[in-house]
Design a protein around this motif. Structure first.
Motif, short mmCIF file in Angstrom:
data_model
loop_
_atom_site.label_atom_id
_atom_site.label_comp_id
_atom_site.label_asym_id
_atom_site.label_seq_id
_atom_site.Cartn_x
_atom_site.Cartn_y
_atom_site.Cartn_z
N VAL A 129 0.85 -1.20 0.00
CA VAL A 129 0.00 0.00 0.00
C VAL A 129 0.88 1.25 0.00
CG1 VAL A 129 -1.70 1.33 1.29
CG2 VAL A 129 -1.89 -1.17 1.19
N ILE A 130 1.84 1.29 0.93
CA ILE A 130 2.76 2.42 1.02
C ILE A 130 3.64 2.51 -0.21
CG2 ILE A 130 4.66 3.41 2.35
CD1 ILE A 130 1.97 3.53 3.78
N LEU A 131 4.13 1.36 -0.67
CA LEU A 131 5.02 1.33 -1.83
C LEU A 131 4.31 1.82 -3.09
CD1 LEU A 131 7.86 0.52 -2.77
CD2 LEU A 131 6.96 -1.78 -3.24
N SER A 132 3.03 1.51 -3.22
CA SER A 132 2.28 1.96 -4.41
C SER A 132 2.23 3.48 -4.48
CB SER A 132 0.85 1.38 -4.38
OG SER A 132 0.06 1.97 -3.36
N GLY A 133 2.06 4.12 -3.32
CA GLY A 133 2.05 5.58 -3.31
C GLY A 133 3.41 6.17 -3.65
N VAL B 274 -6.92 5.58 0.70
CA VAL B 274 -6.55 6.90 1.22
C VAL B 274 -5.05 6.96 1.50
CG1 VAL B 274 -7.05 8.66 2.96
CG2 VAL B 274 -8.85 7.05 2.26
N SER B 275 -4.52 5.89 2.07
CA SER B 275 -3.09 5.86 2.41
C SER B 275 -2.23 5.94 1.16
CB SER B 275 -2.78 4.60 3.20
OG SER B 275 -1.41 4.53 3.50
N ALA B 276 -2.58 5.17 0.13
CA ALA B 276 -1.81 5.21 -1.12
C ALA B 276 -1.87 6.60 -1.74
CB ALA B 276 -2.35 4.16 -2.10
#
Length: 207
Positions: free
Chosen positions: A41-45, A94-96
């Motif tokens: 999730v974080i990496l996608s952003g 939302v996080s991404a």
């Protein structure tokens, strides 16, 4: 459809697939399991920004909602959005988005990438904990104890790995297309040049 858009669609699909794989790597822990999915999730952003990062998570959530077993423990179905983990799942989007937004505007500097992943991780808690409290009727203190405290160390490690991976992979994503790929043809320019050549031949000196 442009080659560039198709490329990002493929990358977003791959990230959704990695998120699904991460969901199978889980540790059952009360109503909210510990999963590897949040790394992606974080990496996608960080990698895909505020547009394609959330798009990859939206694809993942859509696939899970229609019943394909891509959620924690190999489960699927819309009912998961109404259960204790529903807030965390919606928090993926939302996080991404917010991680990608901060990273883009910070020119992808290391310190600001770190800030982006910290805020992105906190966003997951911000979406997940209130919903967990509502669904389970827990007190705020217990919801925090169950929905935040057990994940802090693991999420710190995953955030660090995400930053390292992002800074390693970005140069490859930003490379120019491979020279063997077809180059877009300016057909209008070719027609003008062809007409000019024909005109020169017809109006040139006769031998």
């Amino acid at each position: 459809m442009s080659v560039e858009k198709l490329r990002w669609m493929v990358l977003a699909s791959l990230m959704a697939a990695l998120t699904a794989v991460g969901a199978y790597i889980h540790v059952p822990f009360g109503p909210v399991p510990i999963v590897l999915s949040t790394l992606f999730v974080i990496l996608s952003g960080l990698l895909f920004g505020s547009r394609w990062g959330p798009a990859s998570m939206a694809l993942y959530l859509l696939v899970g909602a229609i019943g394909i077993p891509v959620f924690a423990g190999g489960k699927g179905g819309f009912a998961h959005f109404l259960g204790p983990t529903g807030g965390y799942l919606m928090g993926y989007l939302v996080s991404a988005w917010i991680t990608g937004l901060i990273s883009e505007r910070a020119n992808r500097l290391l310190v600001r990438d770190v800030i982006a992943v910290v805020i992105g991780s906190l966003t997951l808690y911000g979406c997940g904990v209130p919903w967990l409290k509502i669904v389970t009727q827990m007190s705020w203190s217990k919801a925090l104890l169950v929905g935040v405290i057990p994940f802090l160390i693991g999420d710190a490690i995953k955030a660090s790995v995400a930053v390292i991976l992002a800074r390693s992979v970005r140069p490859m994503l930003n490379r120019r297309p491979h020279p063997l790929l077809p180059i877009p043809i300016d057909r209008e320019r070719m027609m003008i040049e062809s007409e000019t050549s024909i005109t020169n031949i017809l109006t040139g000196p006769m031998l």
